[in-house]
Motif scaffolding. Structure first.
Motif, PDB file in Angstrom:
ATOM      1  N   SER A 121       0.782  -1.078  -0.108  1.00 36.04           N
ATOM      2  CA  SER A 121       0.365  -0.491   0.012  1.00 36.04           C
ATOM      3  C   SER A 121       1.391   1.250   0.011  1.00 36.04           C
ATOM      4  O   SER A 121       1.812   0.904  -0.943  1.00 36.04           O
ATOM      5  CB  SER A 121      -1.012   0.298   0.692  1.00 36.04           C
ATOM      6  OG  SER A 121      -1.783   0.900   0.598  1.00 36.04           O
ATOM      7  N   TYR A 125      -2.118   6.868   1.696  1.00 34.69           N
ATOM      8  CA  TYR A 125      -3.450   6.597   2.803  1.00 34.69           C
ATOM      9  C   TYR A 125      -4.284   7.317   3.800  1.00 34.69           C
ATOM     10  O   TYR A 125      -5.050   7.684   3.728  1.00 34.69           O
ATOM     11  CB  TYR A 125      -3.209   5.636   3.909  1.00 34.69           C
ATOM     12  CG  TYR A 125      -3.889   5.367   4.418  1.00 34.69           C
ATOM     13  CD1 TYR A 125      -5.416   3.637   4.087  1.00 34.69           C
ATOM     14  CD2 TYR A 125      -3.998   5.288   6.118  1.00 34.69           C
ATOM     15  CE1 TYR A 125      -6.335   3.415   5.068  1.00 34.69           C
ATOM     16  CE2 TYR A 125      -5.022   4.732   6.317  1.00 34.69           C
ATOM     17  CZ  TYR A 125      -6.226   3.982   5.794  1.00 34.69           C
ATOM     18  OH  TYR A 125      -7.058   3.773   7.253  1.00 34.69           O
ATOM     19  N   CYS A 149      -5.699   4.137  -1.742  1.00 34.35           N
ATOM     20  CA  CYS A 149      -4.932   3.065  -0.468  1.00 34.35           C
ATOM     21  C   CYS A 149      -6.303   2.031   0.064  1.00 34.35           C
ATOM     22  O   CYS A 149      -5.981   1.642   0.239  1.00 34.35           O
ATOM     23  CB  CYS A 149      -3.583   3.665   0.360  1.00 34.35           C
ATOM     24  SG  CYS A 149      -2.862   3.807  -1.079  1.00 34.35           S
ATOM     25  N   ARG A 170       2.597  -0.091   4.230  1.00 30.90           N
ATOM     26  CA  ARG A 170       2.566   1.678   3.445  1.00 30.90           C
ATOM     27  C   ARG A 170       3.814   1.925   3.047  1.00 30.90           C
ATOM     28  O   ARG A 170       4.494   2.204   3.843  1.00 30.90           O
ATOM     29  CB  ARG A 170       1.144   1.912   4.422  1.00 30.90           C
ATOM     30  CG  ARG A 170       0.527   2.124   4.540  1.00 30.90           C
ATOM     31  CD  ARG A 170      -0.810   2.172   5.952  1.00 30.90           C
ATOM     32  NE  ARG A 170      -1.948   2.022   5.626  1.00 30.90           N
ATOM     33  CZ  ARG A 170      -2.967   2.351   7.042  1.00 30.90           C
ATOM     34  NH1 ARG A 170      -2.179   2.667   8.011  1.00 30.90           N
ATOM     35  NH2 ARG A 170      -3.721   1.830   6.898  1.00 30.90           N
ATOM     36  N   ASN A 230       4.314   0.877   8.221  1.00 30.48           N
ATOM     37  CA  ASN A 230       4.517   1.699   7.834  1.00 30.48           C
ATOM     38  C   ASN A 230       6.505   1.366   7.256  1.00 30.48           C
ATOM     39  O   ASN A 230       6.944   1.279   7.905  1.00 30.48           O
ATOM     40  CB  ASN A 230       4.625   2.943   8.458  1.00 30.48           C
ATOM     41  CG  ASN A 230       3.144   3.795   8.039  1.00 30.48           C
ATOM     42  OD1 ASN A 230       2.516   3.871   7.230  1.00 30.48           O
ATOM     43  ND2 ASN A 230       2.641   4.400   9.833  1.00 30.48           N
TER      44      ASN A 230
END
Length: 305
Positions: A121, A125, A149, A170, A230
């Protein structure tokens, strides 16, 4: 371990295949067999199989998911390579949401289901901000990329219904000299017209490509990992700081900014990827025990260049 990889011929995928093929069996899913064979010649990649597929279509290719221990889904149309016409915006969405839906569909149909899905992703986001500090607990934004996202991640989350451990990473801006934002900035710096893109005040949440590959590998192997993490270095920088660091590394001036309107003329809405940013921290990633080799951008650029 037998690992299926989509997006394997891309900037991150190639390096991931290089890392995994020596100790694992790798299955590359690609739309172009000739391209994959050129990048991954059989003489150098004996533990690699190539499967031709249409990412957003049900097909016989899905049978190749059965028997894989894990799937790493990196596929998606480039975000900041061209103008965001309405048709291209639809392609950006379909290549991610639709492509992930077909991967999860293949997992659901498999007689020998993968135990793990690692799905890409992006930090898009969270939307964009010059003031907020964001981590995995922060809410989604309210722009086009945030919506993309959210739908991308929702498609991946359905793999949990198959008892497949699902990890969503992400991605921040991936630094590699072979492509992406760094390659574009290098072109300008090497002709002595380098500088920040836009105002220079926007945040850049970045990650060295090798750290990203290490992170994907750890997510594959660590069965305790579940949910969203992340994939960004712990020290984000402003675009001005990135440009200054790059100038020092390549010994070029970094005083000439690229005006935002120039990028908007070239990329339309796609310019938002570099003109607007977000300060994202890998809080959950570090809490899970991941150690970044390159937490500082200067050292990352020195290693890459």
């Amino acid at each position: 371990m037998k690992v299926a990889i989509t997006g394997a011929t891309g900037l991150v995928g190639q390096r991931l295949v290089d890392r995994l093929h020596k100790s694992h069996q790798v299955v590359v899913f690609t739309r172009s067999e000739s391209k994959a064979q050129k990048i991954f010649p059989a003489s150098s990649y004996p533990n690699l199989d190539i499967v031709v597929y249409q990412p957003t279509a049900t097909g016989a290719w899905q049978d190749s998911i059965s028997g894989c221990d894990a799937v790493v889904n990196l596929a998606g149309a480039p975000i900041a390579e061209q103008r965001w016409t309405e048709s291209y915006k639809q392609e950006i969405l379909t290549s991610r949401q639709g492509g992930t839906e077909k991967i999860v569909e293949a997992i659901a149909k498999a007689t020998d289901k993968p135990k793990t899905l690692i799905n890409a992703s992006a930090v898009g986001y969270y939307g964009t901000s010059e003031t907020a500090t964001l981590d995995e607990t922060s809410p989604m934004g309210n722009d086009f990329l945030a919506d993309i996202c959210q739908k991308w991640e929702a498609a991946a989350e359905k793999a949990r219904e198959c008892n497949t451990r699902t990890v969503i990473l992400r991605f921040g801006i991936v630094l590699a000299k072979e492509g992406g934002a760094l390659a574009k900035m290098l072109l300008a710096f090497n002709t002595f017209v380098g500088g920040p893109l836009g105002t220079g005040k926007q945040w850049v949440s970045w990650i060295h490509r090798d750290d990203l590959v290490n992170l994907i590998e750890q997510a594959l192997l660590a069965e305790s990992w579940q949910g969203t993490y992340n994939a960004t270095a712990p020290n984000p920088v402003t675009m001005q700081q990135l440009a200054d660091a790059l100038g020092r590394v390549v010994n070029r001036p970094s005083w000439l900014p690229v005006p935002g309107f120039v990028l908007e003329l070239l990329l339309s809405d796609g310019a938002k990827v570099v003109l607007e940013g977000q300060k994202v921290l890998p809080t959950r990633t570090q809490a899970a025990g991941f150690n970044f080799r390159f937490p500082e951008v200067q050292a990352a650029l020195q290693d890459l260049l």
